[in-house]
Design a protein around this motif. Sequence first.
Motif, short mmCIF file in Angstrom:
data_model
loop_
_atom_site.label_atom_id
_atom_site.label_comp_id
_atom_site.label_asym_id
_atom_site.label_seq_id
_atom_site.Cartn_x
_atom_site.Cartn_y
_atom_site.Cartn_z
N PHE A 49 0.82 -1.23 -0.17
CA PHE A 49 -0.07 0.10 0.13
C PHE A 49 0.88 1.30 -0.01
N CYS A 50 2.03 1.19 0.74
CA CYS A 50 2.80 2.12 0.73
C CYS A 50 3.43 2.56 -0.81
N ASP A 51 3.96 1.44 -1.17
CA ASP A 51 4.50 1.74 -2.84
C ASP A 51 3.38 2.11 -3.60
N GLU A 52 2.17 1.93 -3.42
CA GLU A 52 1.00 2.23 -4.37
C GLU A 52 0.51 3.47 -4.16
N TYR A 53 0.26 3.92 -2.94
CA TYR A 53 -0.38 5.30 -2.52
C TYR A 53 0.50 6.06 -1.75
N GLY A 54 1.93 5.87 -1.47
CA GLY A 54 2.39 6.72 -0.87
C GLY A 54 2.09 6.55 0.58
N TYR A 55 2.83 7.08 1.69
CA TYR A 55 2.96 6.68 3.08
C TYR A 55 1.64 7.23 3.51
N TYR A 56 1.04 8.48 3.15
CA TYR A 56 -0.27 8.96 3.83
C TYR A 56 -1.29 8.61 3.20
N GLY A 57 -1.33 8.13 1.98
CA GLY A 57 -2.33 7.36 1.29
C GLY A 57 -2.43 5.92 1.78
N ALA A 58 -1.25 5.40 2.22
CA ALA A 58 -1.51 4.13 2.61
C ALA A 58 -2.10 4.07 3.82
N ILE A 59 -2.09 4.86 4.72
CA ILE A 59 -2.79 5.00 6.13
C ILE A 59 -4.15 4.68 5.94
N MET A 60 -4.70 5.46 5.00
CA MET A 60 -6.11 5.42 4.62
C MET A 60 -6.47 4.38 4.13
N MET A 61 -5.99 3.86 3.10
CA MET A 61 -6.11 2.68 2.26
C MET A 61 -5.98 1.37 2.94
N TYR A 62 -4.88 1.28 3.63
CA TYR A 62 -4.80 -0.05 4.57
C TYR A 62 -5.97 -0.18 5.32
N TYR A 63 -6.52 0.80 6.21
CA TYR A 63 -7.50 0.52 6.79
C TYR A 63 -8.89 0.08 6.38
N THR A 64 -9.15 1.03 5.14
CA THR A 64 -10.40 0.88 4.29
C THR A 64 -10.31 -0.47 3.43
N GLU A 65 -9.17 -0.69 2.71
CA GLU A 65 -9.34 -1.67 1.70
C GLU A 65 -8.44 -3.02 2.16
N GLY A 66 -7.45 -2.57 3.03
CA GLY A 66 -6.50 -3.69 3.54
C GLY A 66 -6.66 -4.69 4.37
N LEU A 67 -7.80 -4.47 5.31
CA LEU A 67 -7.91 -5.08 6.55
C LEU A 67 -9.31 -5.26 6.61
N ASP A 68 -9.65 -6.52 7.03
CA ASP A 68 -11.05 -6.98 7.41
C ASP A 68 -11.91 -6.32 8.71
N TYR A 69 -12.90 -6.42 9.07
CA TYR A 69 -13.46 -5.75 10.01
C TYR A 69 -12.95 -6.07 11.31
N GLY A 70 -12.51 -7.35 11.69
CA GLY A 70 -11.71 -7.84 12.77
C GLY A 70 -10.45 -7.30 13.17
N LEU A 71 -9.44 -7.07 12.02
CA LEU A 71 -8.32 -6.56 12.00
C LEU A 71 -8.67 -4.89 12.20
N GLN A 72 -9.51 -4.35 11.46
CA GLN A 72 -9.72 -2.96 11.66
C GLN A 72 -9.93 -2.60 12.98
N LYS A 73 -10.98 -3.38 13.80
CA LYS A 73 -11.12 -3.41 15.17
C LYS A 73 -9.91 -3.46 16.22
N LYS A 74 -9.23 -4.31 15.81
CA LYS A 74 -8.02 -4.80 16.50
C LYS A 74 -6.92 -3.41 16.45
N LEU A 75 -6.76 -3.06 15.28
CA LEU A 75 -5.82 -2.01 15.02
C LEU A 75 -6.60 -0.66 15.69
N SER A 76 -7.44 -0.23 15.54
CA SER A 76 -8.06 0.91 15.99
C SER A 76 -8.13 0.79 17.61
#
Length: 82
Positions: free
Chosen positions: A45-72
């Motif tokens: 995601f960092c390679d594709e979107y840059g660091y700042y874009g990766a922060i958003m995309m990782y959460y919204t596109e990269g993780l399922d709900y359980g992993l989103q919840k764990k990280l948040s």
Amino acid sequence: MAKKKEPVLCYFHFMYNQWNEQTAQKVFADASCGWEYLWQKWMRFCDEYGYYGAIMMYYTEGLDYGLQKKLSTVAYEYYNDK
């Protein structure tokens, strides 16, 4: 008593200030897909979107709900001393 930070701000601050390979290993230690897979996904995601874009995309596109919840939850607790 200090005002608690909003969950979304905790996530963004955590990812910007604290996220690294060692933190990913701790947060996702029990992920069924393995923390290494999730770290490699973060790097892609960092390679594709840059660091700042990766922060958003990782959460919204990269993780399922359980992993989103764990990280948040980890991010929220980190900034709100829970």
